[in-house]
Design a protein around this motif. Structure first.
Motif, PDB file in Angstrom:
ATOM      1  N   TYR A   1     -47.982 -13.630  31.717  1.00  0.00           N
ATOM      2  CA  TYR A   1     -47.201 -12.443  31.080  1.00  0.00           C
ATOM      3  C   TYR A   1     -48.045 -11.683  32.126  1.00  0.00           C
ATOM      4  CZ  TYR A   1     -44.903 -13.795  26.573  1.00  0.00           C
ATOM      5  OH  TYR A   1     -44.337 -14.239  25.708  1.00  0.00           O
ATOM      6  N   ALA A   2     -49.614 -11.115  32.085  1.00  0.00           N
ATOM      7  CA  ALA A   2     -49.978  -9.726  32.874  1.00  0.00           C
ATOM      8  C   ALA A   2     -49.394  -9.919  34.306  1.00  0.00           C
ATOM      9  CB  ALA A   2     -51.378 -10.399  33.121  1.00  0.00           C
ATOM     10  N   VAL A   3     -49.511 -11.049  35.185  1.00  0.00           N
ATOM     11  CA  VAL A   3     -48.787 -11.594  35.926  1.00  0.00           C
ATOM     12  C   VAL A   3     -47.065 -11.256  35.872  1.00  0.00           C
ATOM     13  CG1 VAL A   3     -48.313 -12.739  38.183  1.00  0.00           C
ATOM     14  CG2 VAL A   3     -50.221 -12.690  36.993  1.00  0.00           C
ATOM     15  N   SER A   4     -46.525 -11.177  35.290  1.00  0.00           N
ATOM     16  CA  SER A   4     -45.124 -10.995  34.927  1.00  0.00           C
ATOM     17  C   SER A   4     -44.685  -9.707  34.600  1.00  0.00           C
ATOM     18  CB  SER A   4     -44.288 -12.132  34.185  1.00  0.00           C
ATOM     19  OG  SER A   4     -44.844 -13.513  34.333  1.00  0.00           O
TER      20      SER A   4
ATOM     21  N   GLN B   1     -38.651 -14.984  34.599  1.00  0.00           N
ATOM     22  CA  GLN B   1     -37.903 -14.903  33.511  1.00  0.00           C
ATOM     23  C   GLN B   1     -38.177 -14.370  31.593  1.00  0.00           C
ATOM     24  OE1 GLN B   1     -33.795 -15.929  34.217  1.00  0.00           O
ATOM     25  NE2 GLN B   1     -32.743 -14.439  33.043  1.00  0.00           N
ATOM     26  N   ARG B   2     -38.135 -14.947  31.345  1.00  0.00           N
ATOM     27  CA  ARG B   2     -38.765 -14.974  30.023  1.00  0.00           C
ATOM     28  C   ARG B   2     -39.378 -14.158  29.105  1.00  0.00           C
ATOM     29  NH1 ARG B   2     -38.994 -20.733  30.762  1.00  0.00           N
ATOM     30  NH2 ARG B   2     -41.339 -21.281  30.354  1.00  0.00           N
ATOM     31  N   ARG B   3     -40.993 -14.317  30.449  1.00  0.00           N
ATOM     32  CA  ARG B   3     -41.803 -13.218  30.195  1.00  0.00           C
ATOM     33  C   ARG B   3     -41.701 -11.607  30.017  1.00  0.00           C
ATOM     34  NH1 ARG B   3     -44.168 -17.164  29.201  1.00  0.00           N
ATOM     35  NH2 ARG B   3     -46.149 -18.479  29.607  1.00  0.00           N
ATOM     36  N   ILE B   4     -40.790 -11.445  31.304  1.00  0.00           N
ATOM     37  CA  ILE B   4     -40.702 -10.302  31.289  1.00  0.00           C
ATOM     38  C   ILE B   4     -39.594 -10.168  30.183  1.00  0.00           C
ATOM     39  CG2 ILE B   4     -38.967  -8.848  32.483  1.00  0.00           C
ATOM     40  CD1 ILE B   4     -40.145  -9.883  34.993  1.00  0.00           C
ATOM     41  N   ALA B   5     -38.899 -10.440  29.737  1.00  0.00           N
ATOM     42  CA  ALA B   5     -37.743 -10.591  28.335  1.00  0.00           C
ATOM     43  C   ALA B   5     -38.804 -10.484  26.929  1.00  0.00           C
ATOM     44  CB  ALA B   5     -36.681 -11.954  28.042  1.00  0.00           C
ATOM     45  N   ASP B   6     -39.937 -11.117  27.440  1.00  0.00           N
ATOM     46  CA  ASP B   6     -40.559 -10.738  25.717  1.00  0.00           C
ATOM     47  C   ASP B   6     -41.231  -9.499  25.179  1.00  0.00           C
ATOM     48  OD1 ASP B   6     -39.698 -13.544  25.124  1.00  0.00           O
ATOM     49  OD2 ASP B   6     -41.697 -14.298  26.055  1.00  0.00           O
ATOM     50  N   LEU B   7     -42.074  -9.598  27.716  1.00  0.00           N
ATOM     51  CA  LEU B   7     -42.399  -7.760  27.509  1.00  0.00           C
ATOM     52  C   LEU B   7     -41.584  -6.784  26.975  1.00  0.00           C
ATOM     53  CD1 LEU B   7     -44.614  -8.477  30.772  1.00  0.00           C
ATOM     54  CD2 LEU B   7     -44.847  -8.423  28.459  1.00  0.00           C
TER      55      LEU B   7
ATOM     56  N   LEU C   1     -48.169 -11.079  21.818  1.00  0.00           N
ATOM     57  CA  LEU C   1     -47.025 -12.085  22.702  1.00  0.00           C
ATOM     58  C   LEU C   1     -47.640 -13.639  22.568  1.00  0.00           C
ATOM     59  CD1 LEU C   1     -45.343 -10.305  25.307  1.00  0.00           C
ATOM     60  CD2 LEU C   1     -44.354 -10.395  22.843  1.00  0.00           C
ATOM     61  N   VAL C   2     -49.251 -13.326  23.815  1.00  0.00           N
ATOM     62  CA  VAL C   2     -49.740 -15.006  22.851  1.00  0.00           C
ATOM     63  C   VAL C   2     -49.729 -15.529  21.711  1.00  0.00           C
ATOM     64  CG1 VAL C   2     -51.676 -16.081  24.107  1.00  0.00           C
ATOM     65  CG2 VAL C   2     -51.013 -13.987  25.868  1.00  0.00           C
ATOM     66  N   GLN C   3     -49.826 -15.612  20.970  1.00  0.00           N
ATOM     67  CA  GLN C   3     -50.375 -15.087  19.780  1.00  0.00           C
ATOM     68  C   GLN C   3     -48.815 -16.289  19.178  1.00  0.00           C
ATOM     69  OE1 GLN C   3     -51.449 -12.082  16.883  1.00  0.00           O
ATOM     70  NE2 GLN C   3     -53.788 -12.751  17.343  1.00  0.00           N
TER      71      GLN C   3
END
Length: 609
Positions: free
Chosen positions: A117-120, A168-174, A599-601
């Motif tokens: 997530y952090a890198v995304s 792409q999924r990570r950025i959408a979640d963020l 989000l990680v949880q």
């Protein structure tokens, strides 16, 4: 021969030649597999095998005794003769780790997901393609880890999922998390007031950008709100997109205190424009036409002689930059003449600062340009540089455009208020009046470039008249485009201690009397800016604070939208023209930090092998 047919392709309907490969049979888990050190793991509806010793996960097709036994013999040869009870005890440990957040497997997956997530987020903030994670960032990280930390560290880094789809999924979640926080903050804001600024663009793709301003605690916050594609740019289409967003997020139109738009025909119309449509739903809103756009419109006024000079400058520049050969020859000439700059600038009408930059460069390089045109035998263009009246007017344009550019830059920026803009514009209009007075007296020292070119040559009276006329017209244009200047509507917000009680509404008068006699408020007012002071008064003097915040919250410019379009251009390149860019835009432009821990949880990371 006619009865025989010769062919080399498959016979129609022949079962041996199937066009589609057979589906692989999904394997099940057998309790006997525990003797090989493997337990079952359910992942997205599929059963996989997990080693109870190293916790490696094998795919469904590996759930066969031969492969499981091979793993045990090759990876864990010292444990291949252990009894079943040993493996069952290890199985219980693995299952506890899955449930216990302090377990090694859980914590490892948690850190891997957090890193992903952090890198995304960094990829989105830097406006980079999603593929950069697996094509550049991860390979670099692996090499650095191997060199500095060793092979074990490299193996850990390799488990971080940074594939194109994952990023792409990570950025959408963020993005979803940021939007959720922003919407919650708007709904919890003081008096639930908020304002928006909107702008549409067709440069990259037809889209609508919106930003929001609202109260958060004791301060004013500005945030990215949404980006929507537009099929048409009519007012009703813009209104439809905004209404759709408001309805989906359950935002109340009656809490909207201000709307700022640019000067596009669809926006400020009195009857059918977007602002008029909004006013039907929220009659009390403050409608603002972007001050920067108005400043650019007011700055266009020129006398006929000055307009001729500007057009001639553009004509000369366009010729000299019309071919790569001309550009190279002129650059070589400037190098030989030891010039500070070696290139001319193109004039672009849509860029606010373009005119000033172009004429300044031409005045600076006028000797080099004159020599180049003479070598090219363009005597008609060269003749302008021999006319001192033309040079005088060019020098004046450099000076006045420089002042207008400085004003434009002062109007740009984040976190600004209408009071700051009114003060800046009022000061500029007073400067124009002062410059005009001095010019009428024959004093042109406030114009540096004009003063330099008139050191050895007295200024022609015709040029002096042009300067006075232009300054007068410029002042009139600014007063026309900025009718807010000189109005008393902001007196209460500007300095409530100087306002007469009888000048405010009846329902505010008693509270204003208490306010003006509160020495603590006076001390805070003197030590704070307007945007800091009035939010602090919401608890003690809510009526006055409400009145002032209603006028303080509206945007005065669409600067955030303009800078947002610059980010959009970086994101939506030709290679990424199908990108749905709202999520990337929100991560790049938002000032709200996403709650990665939350989000990680929600995710049980499936480590890519």
């Amino acid at each position: 021969m006619g009865s025989q047919s010769v062919g080399h392709g498959p016979l129609v309907g022949h079962s041996t030649f199937s066009r589609n490969p057979p589906e692989m049979t999904k394997r099940g888990y057998d309790e006997q597999y525990i003797k090989f050190g493997f337990t079952s793991l359910h992942d997205r509806g599929e059963i996989k095998g997990q080693c109870v010793l190293c916790q490696k996960v094998l795919g469904n097709q590996s759930l066969r005794p031969s492969k499981l036994k091979l793993h045990l013999e090759k990876i864990h040869p010292h444990h291949q003769h252990k009894d079943v009870d040993f493996f069952k005890r290890m199985e219980e440990n693995v299952k506890r780790q899955r449930l216990d957040q302090s377990g090694t497997l859980f914590q490892q997956n948690k850190r891997l997901t957090e890193a992903s997530y952090a890198v995304s987020l960094l990829i989105a903030q830097q406006k980079k393609p999603h593929t950069v994670g697996e094509t550049l960032i991860k390979p670099c990280a692996l090499k650095m880890a191997r060199i500095l930390l060793g092979e074990e560290a490299e193996k850990k880094f390799n488990k971080i999922s940074l594939s194109n789809n994952t990023v792409q999924r990570r950025i959408a979640d963020l993005s979803s998390d940021i939007k959720e926080q922003v919407i919650a903050e708007i709904k919890d804001a003081a008096f639930r007031l908020f304002s928006i600024q909107l702008d549409e663009s067709t440069d990259v793709s037809s889209c609508l950008l919106a930003f929001v301003r609202y109260m958060k605690g004791d301060s004013i916050k500005e945030e990215f709100l949404f980006c929507r594609s537009l099929e048409n740019t009519k007012a009703v289409d813009v209104m439809e997109k905004v209404t759709e967003f408001f309805d989906h997020e359950e935002l109340n139109w009656h809490n909207l205190c201000g709307v700022c738009t640019d000067g596009a025909p669809a926006m400020p119309g009195a009857k059918s424009g977007f602002q008029a449509l909004v006013r039907n739903l929220s009659p009390g809103i403050i409608s603002v036409h972007c001050l920067i756009h108005r400043q650019a419109l007011a700055s266009k006024i020129l006398t006929s002689h000055l307009q001729d000079v500007l057009e001639q400058v553009i004509k000369i520049v366009n010729y000299m930059k019309s071919s790569a050969l001309n550009s190279r020859l002129f650059k070589q000439l400037c190098t030989e003449m030891d010039s500070e700059h070696k290139n001319l600038l193109y004039y672009t009408k849509v860029l606010w600062l373009s005119k000033g930059n172009v004429v300044a460069r031409v005045l600076e390089l006028r000797e080099e340009m004159q020599s180049f045109l003479q070598m090219q035998e363009k005597h008609k263009l060269e003749a302008s540089f021999h006319e001192m009246l033309w040079v005088f007017r060019l020098a004046y344009l450099v000076d006045i455009f420089d002042q207008l550019n400085r004003l434009n830059l002062k109007l740009q920026g984040k976190g600004t208020t209408i009071i700051q803009f009114i003060d800046t514009l009022s000061a500029f209009i007073q400067k124009l009046e002062n410059w005009k007075r001095k010019a009428e007296e024959g004093n042109f020292t406030m114009f540096e470039s004009l003063s330099e070119v008139t050191i050895n040559e007295p200024l022609d009276p015709g040029v002096a008249k042009d300067v006075v006329t232009h300054l007068s017209c410029l002042r009139e244009e600014f007063l026309h485009y900025f009718p807010e200047i000189g109005r008393e509507g902001l007196a209460l917000m500007r300095n409530p201690f100087l306002v007469k009680v009888s000048d405010v509404q009846d329902d505010l008068q008693d509270e204003l009397i208490e306010f003006q006699n509160d020495s603590g408020c006076r001390d805070v007012f003197e030590a704070s800016s307007f945007s800091e002071f009035w939010p602090k008064m919401m608890g003690s003097y809510p009526k006055i604070a409400m009145e002032c915040l209603w006028k303080l919250l509206p945007f005065a410019t669409t600067y955030l939208c303009e800078s947002g379009f610059s980010t959009l251009v970086q994101l939506k390149t030709k290679a990424r023209n199908r990108l749905e860019c709202e999520a990337d835009l929100r991560c790049a432009l938002s000032t709200t930090d996403p709650r990665i821990w939350k989000l990680v949880q929600k995710i049980q990371e499936n480590i890519s092998q």
